[in-house]
Scaffold this motif. Structure first.
Motif, short mmCIF file in Angstrom:
data_model
loop_
_atom_site.label_atom_id
_atom_site.label_comp_id
_atom_site.label_asym_id
_atom_site.label_seq_id
_atom_site.Cartn_x
_atom_site.Cartn_y
_atom_site.Cartn_z
N ASN A 266 0.46 -1.27 -0.18
CA ASN A 266 0.08 -0.03 0.08
C ASN A 266 0.89 1.13 0.18
O ASN A 266 0.48 2.39 0.04
CB ASN A 266 -0.86 0.01 1.21
N GLN A 267 2.21 0.75 -0.46
CA GLN A 267 2.73 2.19 -0.48
C GLN A 267 3.47 2.48 -2.00
O GLN A 267 3.43 1.54 -2.78
CB GLN A 267 4.59 2.47 0.38
N LEU A 268 3.37 3.42 -3.13
CA LEU A 268 3.48 4.00 -3.53
C LEU A 268 4.44 5.50 -4.02
O LEU A 268 4.07 6.78 -3.65
CB LEU A 268 2.41 3.93 -4.80
N THR A 269 5.50 5.10 -4.92
CA THR A 269 6.32 6.25 -5.23
C THR A 269 6.59 6.59 -6.91
O THR A 269 6.83 6.23 -7.34
CB THR A 269 8.11 5.63 -4.25
N LEU A 270 5.91 7.98 -7.37
CA LEU A 270 6.36 8.48 -8.52
C LEU A 270 6.95 8.99 -8.16
O LEU A 270 6.99 10.09 -7.38
CB LEU A 270 4.69 9.05 -8.61
N THR A 271 8.34 9.23 -8.87
CA THR A 271 9.12 10.37 -9.65
C THR A 271 8.94 10.65 -10.55
O THR A 271 9.32 10.36 -11.67
CB THR A 271 10.98 9.64 -9.47
N PHE A 272 8.61 12.18 -11.07
CA PHE A 272 8.85 12.64 -12.40
C PHE A 272 10.08 13.04 -12.44
O PHE A 272 10.45 14.07 -11.90
CB PHE A 272 7.45 13.87 -12.29
N LEU A 273 10.35 13.95 -13.92
CA LEU A 273 11.44 14.19 -14.35
C LEU A 273 11.27 15.07 -15.73
O LEU A 273 10.52 14.44 -16.51
CB LEU A 273 12.53 13.58 -14.63
N HIS A 274 11.80 16.17 -16.04
CA HIS A 274 10.86 17.72 -16.08
C HIS A 274 11.83 17.67 -17.53
O HIS A 274 12.99 18.23 -17.06
CB HIS A 274 9.81 18.37 -16.08
N PHE A 275 11.78 17.62 -18.69
CA PHE A 275 13.02 18.02 -19.48
C PHE A 275 12.44 18.89 -20.59
O PHE A 275 11.40 18.26 -21.31
CB PHE A 275 13.88 16.09 -20.19
N ASN A 276 12.84 19.79 -21.31
CA ASN A 276 12.70 21.16 -22.34
C ASN A 276 14.28 20.84 -23.18
O ASN A 276 14.45 21.12 -22.80
CB ASN A 276 12.38 22.16 -21.28
N ASN A 277 13.34 20.45 -24.05
CA ASN A 277 14.38 20.21 -25.58
C ASN A 277 16.17 19.22 -25.21
O ASN A 277 16.85 20.07 -25.68
CB ASN A 277 15.75 21.90 -26.03
N GLY A 278 15.41 18.92 -23.96
CA GLY A 278 16.69 17.82 -23.63
C GLY A 278 17.08 17.61 -22.51
O GLY A 278 18.04 17.11 -21.92
N ILE A 279 16.96 19.36 -22.22
CA ILE A 279 17.60 19.50 -20.91
C ILE A 279 16.60 19.30 -19.35
O ILE A 279 15.44 19.53 -19.55
CB ILE A 279 17.81 20.74 -20.72
N PHE A 280 16.97 18.83 -18.78
CA PHE A 280 16.68 18.55 -17.16
C PHE A 280 15.95 20.04 -16.61
O PHE A 280 17.37 21.01 -16.98
CB PHE A 280 17.22 18.04 -16.26
N VAL A 281 15.10 19.90 -16.14
CA VAL A 281 14.81 21.11 -15.70
C VAL A 281 13.63 21.19 -14.63
O VAL A 281 13.19 21.70 -14.12
CB VAL A 281 13.48 21.73 -16.83
N ALA A 282 12.87 20.10 -14.02
CA ALA A 282 12.23 19.94 -12.71
C ALA A 282 12.20 18.69 -12.25
O ALA A 282 12.17 18.19 -13.31
CB ALA A 282 11.08 20.47 -13.02
N GLU A 283 12.20 18.61 -11.06
CA GLU A 283 11.76 17.30 -10.69
C GLU A 283 10.72 16.38 -9.38
O GLU A 283 10.58 17.87 -8.73
CB GLU A 283 12.58 16.31 -10.05
N GLU A 284 9.44 16.08 -9.12
CA GLU A 284 8.53 16.00 -8.55
C GLU A 284 8.86 14.66 -7.74
O GLU A 284 8.63 13.84 -8.75
CB GLU A 284 7.28 16.44 -9.00
N THR A 285 8.77 14.31 -6.24
CA THR A 285 9.23 13.04 -5.75
C THR A 285 7.52 13.02 -5.61
O THR A 285 7.54 14.22 -4.49
CB THR A 285 10.04 12.95 -5.04
N ILE A 286 6.99 12.50 -5.47
CA ILE A 286 5.19 12.40 -4.45
C ILE A 286 5.34 10.49 -3.38
O ILE A 286 5.30 9.57 -4.65
CB ILE A 286 4.46 12.30 -5.57
N GLU A 287 5.33 10.37 -2.36
CA GLU A 287 5.18 9.53 -1.87
C GLU A 287 3.93 9.50 -1.51
O GLU A 287 3.04 10.00 -0.54
CB GLU A 287 6.76 9.34 -0.31
N LEU A 288 3.37 8.00 -1.22
CA LEU A 288 1.46 8.06 -1.13
C LEU A 288 1.65 7.18 -0.44
O LEU A 288 2.60 6.26 -0.72
CB LEU A 288 0.98 8.21 -2.43
N TYR A 289 0.21 6.20 0.04
CA TYR A 289 0.30 5.36 0.73
C TYR A 289 -2.12 5.61 1.19
O TYR A 289 -1.56 6.75 0.78
CB TYR A 289 0.93 5.21 2.39
N ARG A 290 -2.02 4.39 1.07
CA ARG A 290 -3.70 4.05 1.48
C ARG A 290 -3.43 3.17 2.95
O ARG A 290 -3.15 2.91 2.88
CB ARG A 290 -4.71 3.72 0.09
#
Length: 290
Positions: A266-290
């Motif tokens: 019941n634990q879930l981790t999502l890690t988003f990586l965002h790139f513009n024109n192949g260049i890293f610009v942002a990250e978000e890590t979401i840690e969830l449970y239910r």
């Protein structure tokens, strides 16, 4: 769509390497996307993904079903700001509620992020995966699932002065080619008329020699203009003429979003990586449970 159950592909393998340290992205803004490093210029090509097979679709459905329902937890966002030479990191934390839904051949997520300090709540609803679209999904034994999506955002970038100038240059070259083709047609018509005149003249006459010389000069000019067209066509290859705005490939805004999903009971981790024109610009890590 891409599903891989055996050797790790470059996305999943590099993703795992990049996330070995939770502080890596916080200290390395504007690094290259794993896809750009692996594919080079081919990274900028966007192709429709083939539809999943029946067995692949069943595998996705099983995984998506495990995510259905309501979750809660926390989120940490890292945004890169400032120039390449001196980037700065903006870090924000949120309380999060999430709900995953499974429309036909896809997976959506609704997020509610609450900034406890600012007492502000923001809502977000977007697809994580759409079958037979510009998404890839990778399943690996004993590894998180990785979903990647690329899309071109050329219209937004066209507002920049650099891209506008590039587009003007593209149009200028096309107009030059059109004018030269018109010149060639006019010269060819003139050559035809001179050849008609030539047959009426005595081949030993001075006038015959003059007309023959004019024909030769015109033929040389046609050859020169045809070479000029080839040179201009080579210049056009630097442009992405397939897009509506004829943007230069490396200047168009290619947006890539990659997400790693790791579920354990019941634990879930999502890690988003965002790139513009192949260049890293942002990250978000979401840690969830239910």
């Amino acid at each position: 769509m891409s599903i891989n159950l055996k050797p790790v592909k470059y996305i999943a393998a590099t993703f795992a390497l990049l996330l070995t340290s939770t502080n890596l992205w916080a200290t390395d803004c504007y690094v290259l996307s794993p896809g750009l490093e692996s594919l080079g210029d081919d990274y900028y090509n966007i192709e429709q993904q083939p539809a999943a097979s029946r067995s692949e679709q069943q595998q996705m459905n099983r995984f998506f079903n495990d995510l259905k329902g309501d979750w809660q937890g926390k989120s940490t966002q890292i945004d890169c700001r400032g120039p390449d030479s001196k980037p700065r990191k903006v870090v924000k934390s949120f309380e999060v509620k999430a709900e995953f839904t499974q429309p036909s051949h896809g997976l959506n997520v609704k997020l509610q992020r609450r900034d406890a300090e600012q007492k502000v709540t923001k809502h977000d609803h977007f697809p994580l995966y759409i079958a037979a679209d510009l998404y890839t999904i990778e399943f690996e034994d004993d590894r998180p699932v990785v979903i990647s999506h690329k899309a071109r955002r050329a219209i937004q970038v066209q507002k920049t002065t650099r891209l506008k100038n590039s587009y003007k240059e593209y149009q200028k070259i096309k107009q030059q080619i059109a004018r030269i083709k018109q010149q060639i047609n006019q010269i060819i018509d003139a050559i035809k008329e001179l050849r008609k005149e030539l047959v009426t003249l005595d081949s030993d006459s001075e006038e015959y020699q003059k007309v023959q010389q004019r024909i030769t000069q015109n033929e040389l000019e046609v050859n020169r203009l045809e070479q000029e067209i080839e040179r201009l066509k080579l210049a056009l290859e630097n442009f992405d003429s397939g897009s509506d705005n004829a943007n230069i490939k490396q200047y168009s805004r290619l947006v890539e979003k990659t997400v790693e999903l790791s579920i354990n009971n019941n634990q879930l981790t999502l890690t988003f990586l965002h790139f513009n024109n192949g260049i890293f610009v942002a990250e978000e890590t979401i840690e969830l449970y239910r």
